[in-house]
Design an enzyme around this catalytic site. Sequence first.
Site, PDB file in Angstrom:
ATOM      1  N   ASN A 396       0.800  -1.287   0.097  1.00  0.00           N
ATOM      2  CA  ASN A 396      -0.070   0.037   0.026  1.00  0.00           C
ATOM      3  C   ASN A 396       0.882   1.259   0.160  1.00  0.00           C
ATOM      4  O   ASN A 396       1.099   1.896  -1.081  1.00  0.00           O
ATOM      5  CB  ASN A 396      -0.960  -0.081   1.244  1.00  0.00           C
ATOM      6  CG  ASN A 396      -2.217   0.891   1.013  1.00  0.00           C
ATOM      7  OD1 ASN A 396      -1.900   2.007   0.359  1.00  0.00           O
ATOM      8  ND2 ASN A 396      -3.288   0.223   1.474  1.00  0.00           N
ATOM      9  N   ASP A 397       1.476   1.726   1.120  1.00  0.00           N
ATOM     10  CA  ASP A 397       2.183   2.844   1.450  1.00  0.00           C
ATOM     11  C   ASP A 397       3.405   2.817   0.259  1.00  0.00           C
ATOM     12  O   ASP A 397       3.779   3.872  -0.198  1.00  0.00           O
ATOM     13  CB  ASP A 397       2.700   3.152   2.850  1.00  0.00           C
ATOM     14  CG  ASP A 397       1.410   3.071   3.693  1.00  0.00           C
ATOM     15  OD1 ASP A 397       0.379   3.627   3.392  1.00  0.00           O
ATOM     16  OD2 ASP A 397       1.436   2.351   4.572  1.00  0.00           O
ATOM     17  N   VAL A 398       4.084   1.893   0.099  1.00  0.00           N
ATOM     18  CA  VAL A 398       5.206   1.777  -0.607  1.00  0.00           C
ATOM     19  C   VAL A 398       5.005   1.873  -2.191  1.00  0.00           C
ATOM     20  O   VAL A 398       5.995   1.942  -2.825  1.00  0.00           O
ATOM     21  CB  VAL A 398       6.134   0.395  -0.479  1.00  0.00           C
ATOM     22  CG1 VAL A 398       6.378   0.453   1.016  1.00  0.00           C
ATOM     23  CG2 VAL A 398       5.307  -0.754  -0.974  1.00  0.00           C
ATOM     24  N   VAL A 399       3.927   1.945  -2.608  1.00  0.00           N
ATOM     25  CA  VAL A 399       3.588   2.120  -4.062  1.00  0.00           C
ATOM     26  C   VAL A 399       2.656   3.411  -4.434  1.00  0.00           C
ATOM     27  O   VAL A 399       1.990   3.787  -5.409  1.00  0.00           O
ATOM     28  CB  VAL A 399       2.861   1.154  -4.883  1.00  0.00           C
ATOM     29  CG1 VAL A 399       3.921  -0.080  -4.744  1.00  0.00           C
ATOM     30  CG2 VAL A 399       1.392   0.512  -3.952  1.00  0.00           C
ATOM     31  N   SER A 437      -0.060   2.926   7.441  1.00  0.00           N
ATOM     32  CA  SER A 437       0.048   4.353   7.718  1.00  0.00           C
ATOM     33  C   SER A 437      -1.238   5.346   8.084  1.00  0.00           C
ATOM     34  O   SER A 437      -1.292   6.404   8.728  1.00  0.00           O
ATOM     35  CB  SER A 437       0.984   5.109   7.128  1.00  0.00           C
ATOM     36  OG  SER A 437       0.373   5.366   5.970  1.00  0.00           O
TER      37      SER A 437
END
Length: 470
Positions: A396-399, A437
Amino acid sequence: MLHFLIQLSYFLAAVLFIVGLKGMSTPVTARQGIIWAGVGMLVAVFITFFHPEIHGVTNFVLIIIAIAIGGGLAWKTAQTVQMTEMPQMVALYNGMGGGSAGAIAAVYLLAAQRNLLDTGQNAIYQYMGADVAFLAVLGGLIGSVAFSGSLVAWAKLDGRMKRNSLVPQQQLVNIILFAAMVMAGIWVFMSGGVFPIFVFFALALLFGVFMAVPIGGADMPVVISLFNALTGLAVGFKGYVLGNPALIIAGTVVGAAGMLLTHLMAKAMNRPIHNVLFSGFGTTGDSGGEGPEGEMKEVGAEDAGYMLAYAESVVIVPGYGMAVAQAQHKIWELVQLLQERGVDVKFAIHPVAGRMPGHMNVLLAEAGVPYDLIFDMEEINEDFKTTDVAVVIGANDVVNPAAKNDESSPIYGMPILNVDEAENVLVIKRGRGTGFSGVENNLFFEENTRMVFGDGAKVANKMVAAVKEL
């Protein structure tokens, strides 16, 4: 002669620890590295039975009982732990190492305090020597903080604690508590009473809790690495206090490696360590910005499978959701089918994907994915521009493109995998919620993105069936 053999054995154990740590630097040799480190621990434990300070039947019995209890619990948990629970176990075991170092410091400081009565001296540093007393206090401080802080990290990762503050003005209280802890340490160093030692360790344990509580869930990979480094340093300091070269070398190596890993993890998030410790990123209500425009466009698992089958190049980005769904085996089966059709398939790993450093690498290795198909962010980011389909499963957050183009986003500036640059993006996701996050992901609303909602393993199974039908 016995003393020489004992020290030589400890040195050999330390060398084996270093060899093991070197082996664990890459998935290819990680298993051998763990074995070598285990052999080193066996050598260190075995030779300790012959140490001249270990005398009396009671001491031997206590050591054997401790080994039996600790080894039994470790064996049982290692047999039963799920991959989704691996970060919690790492945090918990890391805390045990810090707690051991803190306990050793407490024992030696209390023993020195008792001996002061016989020598007529007034301060612990006079009896132990300034260097030994200083490292005993410092090691006790670091070990105790790592112990209680790691327990909080375990509780947060396990979903047992969701609070991000214990008192109003949490960070201000933390600063005051830190100052009080340091003053208590100086008090122990300069005095010889039991009460200062009790106050010092109580404050150190309390500070570890207060230090970890405000840290948001998105920063847990960095925090685990930091506490690991602190545990290593504490063990190294205890080695100096005990005159044990194995502990000095192993603790120093682990501390240095942990500090380097912490730096790399923070760099991967483009955030300095002080920001990780004091910002509370990843706490509830941390979304920021006005939110993305547009709507999510849904596609069925079968249609997603057809899209992959007719692609020329595919990049798969795994995340924690894949671990929760235990979908890594089905994903690998899908990859093998695509390869049989001539599709070029790669895996892209972000440094902070999952809940601990290397979490995704472990999952893919468990499924049998060859290491030459797995690429780090720096190695593969440019390839997304020429990729037909990028598959995001559980990440999720890393893309999230907001890290590149939304200055109001809390994750702005964090290096991400450039999934949005692929011609087509498939996102396999259980629901429509935000990431760990709490930040909404703009990728889900992009024109080239299609959402495949459902359990990761079940979706992957349907995609496998679709490809087999062709």
